[in-house]
Design a protein around this motif. Structure first.
Motif, PDB file in Angstrom:
ATOM      1  N   LEU A   1       0.856  -1.185   0.000  1.00  0.00           N
ATOM      2  CA  LEU A   1       0.000   0.000   0.000  1.00  0.00           C
ATOM      3  C   LEU A   1       0.895   1.239   0.000  1.00  0.00           C
ATOM      4  O   LEU A   1       2.056   1.161   0.410  1.00  0.00           O
ATOM      5  CB  LEU A   1      -0.885   0.019   1.250  1.00  0.00           C
ATOM      6  CG  LEU A   1      -1.977  -1.042   1.313  1.00  0.00           C
ATOM      7  CD1 LEU A   1      -2.623  -1.051   2.696  1.00  0.00           C
ATOM      8  CD2 LEU A   1      -3.018  -0.811   0.240  1.00  0.00           C
ATOM      9  N   PRO A   2       0.361   2.383  -0.438  1.00  0.00           N
ATOM     10  CA  PRO A   2       1.152   3.612  -0.327  1.00  0.00           C
ATOM     11  C   PRO A   2       1.633   3.802   1.113  1.00  0.00           C
ATOM     12  O   PRO A   2       0.937   3.423   2.071  1.00  0.00           O
ATOM     13  CB  PRO A   2       0.159   4.702  -0.736  1.00  0.00           C
ATOM     14  CG  PRO A   2      -0.836   4.006  -1.616  1.00  0.00           C
ATOM     15  CD  PRO A   2      -0.959   2.621  -1.041  1.00  0.00           C
TER      16      PRO A   2
ATOM     17  N   TYR B   1      -8.905   4.337  -4.633  1.00  0.00           N
ATOM     18  CA  TYR B   1      -9.399   3.317  -3.705  1.00  0.00           C
ATOM     19  C   TYR B   1      -9.789   2.051  -4.468  1.00  0.00           C
ATOM     20  O   TYR B   1      -9.479   0.936  -4.036  1.00  0.00           O
ATOM     21  CB  TYR B   1     -10.593   3.824  -2.899  1.00  0.00           C
ATOM     22  CG  TYR B   1     -10.225   4.732  -1.753  1.00  0.00           C
ATOM     23  CD1 TYR B   1      -9.436   4.285  -0.698  1.00  0.00           C
ATOM     24  CD2 TYR B   1     -10.678   6.043  -1.707  1.00  0.00           C
ATOM     25  CE1 TYR B   1      -9.103   5.116   0.364  1.00  0.00           C
ATOM     26  CE2 TYR B   1     -10.357   6.886  -0.652  1.00  0.00           C
ATOM     27  CZ  TYR B   1      -9.566   6.414   0.380  1.00  0.00           C
ATOM     28  OH  TYR B   1      -9.247   7.242   1.426  1.00  0.00           O
ATOM     29  N   GLN B   2     -10.461   2.217  -5.601  1.00  0.00           N
ATOM     30  CA  GLN B   2     -10.863   1.050  -6.386  1.00  0.00           C
ATOM     31  C   GLN B   2      -9.640   0.288  -6.896  1.00  0.00           C
ATOM     32  O   GLN B   2      -9.630  -0.945  -6.903  1.00  0.00           O
ATOM     33  CB  GLN B   2     -11.774   1.478  -7.532  1.00  0.00           C
ATOM     34  CG  GLN B   2     -13.152   1.903  -7.037  1.00  0.00           C
ATOM     35  CD  GLN B   2     -14.016   2.503  -8.132  1.00  0.00           C
ATOM     36  OE1 GLN B   2     -13.545   3.301  -8.936  1.00  0.00           O
ATOM     37  NE2 GLN B   2     -15.284   2.129  -8.141  1.00  0.00           N
ATOM     38  N   GLU B   3      -8.615   1.020  -7.313  1.00  0.00           N
ATOM     39  CA  GLU B   3      -7.377   0.385  -7.782  1.00  0.00           C
ATOM     40  C   GLU B   3      -6.716  -0.417  -6.658  1.00  0.00           C
ATOM     41  O   GLU B   3      -6.333  -1.580  -6.851  1.00  0.00           O
ATOM     42  CB  GLU B   3      -6.416   1.462  -8.279  1.00  0.00           C
ATOM     43  CG  GLU B   3      -5.033   0.952  -8.650  1.00  0.00           C
ATOM     44  CD  GLU B   3      -4.036   2.088  -8.850  1.00  0.00           C
ATOM     45  OE1 GLU B   3      -2.856   1.878  -8.530  1.00  0.00           O
ATOM     46  OE2 GLU B   3      -4.427   3.174  -9.317  1.00  0.00           O
ATOM     47  N   LEU B   4      -6.585   0.203  -5.486  1.00  0.00           N
ATOM     48  CA  LEU B   4      -5.941  -0.470  -4.357  1.00  0.00           C
ATOM     49  C   LEU B   4      -6.743  -1.688  -3.903  1.00  0.00           C
ATOM     50  O   LEU B   4      -6.170  -2.747  -3.604  1.00  0.00           O
ATOM     51  CB  LEU B   4      -5.754   0.511  -3.193  1.00  0.00           C
ATOM     52  CG  LEU B   4      -4.772   1.649  -3.435  1.00  0.00           C
ATOM     53  CD1 LEU B   4      -4.853   2.671  -2.320  1.00  0.00           C
ATOM     54  CD2 LEU B   4      -3.350   1.115  -3.593  1.00  0.00           C
ATOM     55  N   TRP B   5      -8.068  -1.520  -3.838  1.00  0.00           N
ATOM     56  CA  TRP B   5      -8.902  -2.628  -3.403  1.00  0.00           C
ATOM     57  C   TRP B   5      -8.888  -3.748  -4.450  1.00  0.00           C
ATOM     58  O   TRP B   5      -8.861  -4.930  -4.110  1.00  0.00           O
ATOM     59  CB  TRP B   5     -10.315  -2.160  -3.109  1.00  0.00           C
ATOM     60  CG  TRP B   5     -11.044  -3.054  -2.158  1.00  0.00           C
ATOM     61  CD1 TRP B   5     -10.610  -4.242  -1.628  1.00  0.00           C
ATOM     62  CD2 TRP B   5     -12.326  -2.838  -1.604  1.00  0.00           C
ATOM     63  NE1 TRP B   5     -11.560  -4.762  -0.794  1.00  0.00           N
ATOM     64  CE2 TRP B   5     -12.613  -3.927  -0.759  1.00  0.00           C
ATOM     65  CE3 TRP B   5     -13.267  -1.829  -1.746  1.00  0.00           C
ATOM     66  CZ2 TRP B   5     -13.808  -4.032  -0.055  1.00  0.00           C
ATOM     67  CZ3 TRP B   5     -14.447  -1.933  -1.037  1.00  0.00           C
ATOM     68  CH2 TRP B   5     -14.726  -3.011  -0.200  1.00  0.00           C
ATOM     69  N   GLY B   6      -8.895  -3.378  -5.727  1.00  0.00           N
ATOM     70  CA  GLY B   6      -8.839  -4.388  -6.784  1.00  0.00           C
ATOM     71  C   GLY B   6      -7.568  -5.215  -6.716  1.00  0.00           C
ATOM     72  O   GLY B   6      -7.599  -6.443  -6.873  1.00  0.00           O
ATOM     73  N   ALA B   7      -6.446  -4.559  -6.488  1.00  0.00           N
ATOM     74  CA  ALA B   7      -5.171  -5.271  -6.380  1.00  0.00           C
ATOM     75  C   ALA B   7      -5.174  -6.192  -5.164  1.00  0.00           C
ATOM     76  O   ALA B   7      -4.722  -7.345  -5.237  1.00  0.00           O
ATOM     77  CB  ALA B   7      -4.014  -4.274  -6.302  1.00  0.00           C
TER      78      ALA B   7
END
Length: 163
Positions: free
Chosen positions: A67-68, A94-100
């Motif tokens: 995470l950042p 948020y969607q990018e981080l949650w998707g990953a």
């Protein structure tokens, strides 16, 4: 349907619900509180990402994407009163981080055997999820605990019914 299928179904269902609630929100909408004293969606989504990462890392350390650097602190339990937009992320981020994270979570689920799902670790696992299977199921159930607050924000903003 086996246990892994049921867990995946719970994870996928909660993802569909959260995605439906986020799809038409702006970055500013994420900072609207449903009522005074409740968490805004930006903090909650960060909390959900961090919690999912935590659960996965309890099961198999090193599985989750990074995470950042400022992410864990910015979404900690002591930050739920923060309202400065500069301290939070965009809906897209948020969607990018949650998707990953979700990809890593589902890859972990796919790699687990039935015996793995029954594994307990009382030193690491919380009492509310004492087995690997329970932790993985919590990944699916946890977002639903927050979904009611998302609905309240949507109603406050005059958004249409999403589901």
């Amino acid at each position: 349907m086996n246990a892994k299928d049921a867990i995946r179904n719970t994870i996928d269902m909660s993802a569909m619900i959260v995605d439906s609630y986020l799809k038409d929100l702006s970055d500013a909408d994420l900072l609207v509180r449903p009522v005074e004293g409740m968490n805004h969606m930006a903090w909650q989504i960060g909390h959900l990402i961090g919690a999912e990462r935590h659960f996965v890392e309890l099961i198999r350390p090193g599985t989750s994407p990074a995470l950042p650097a400022d992410f864990p602190e910015g979404h900690g339990r002591d930050k739920f009163t923060e309202d400065d937009p500069a301290k939070f992320y965009s809906v897209a981020k948020y969607q990018e981080l949650w998707g990953a994270q979700r990809q890593a979570t589902l890859a972990l689920l796919d790699s687990l055997s039935d015996e793995d799902l029954d594994r307990v670790d009382p030193e690491k696992f919380p009492p509310f999820a004492p087995t690997v299977g329970a932790l993985m199921n919590m990944v699916g159930g946890h977002p639903l605990m927050h979904a009611g607050q998302f609905v309240a924000v949507r109603r406050k903003l005059g958004k249409p019914v999403a589901i």
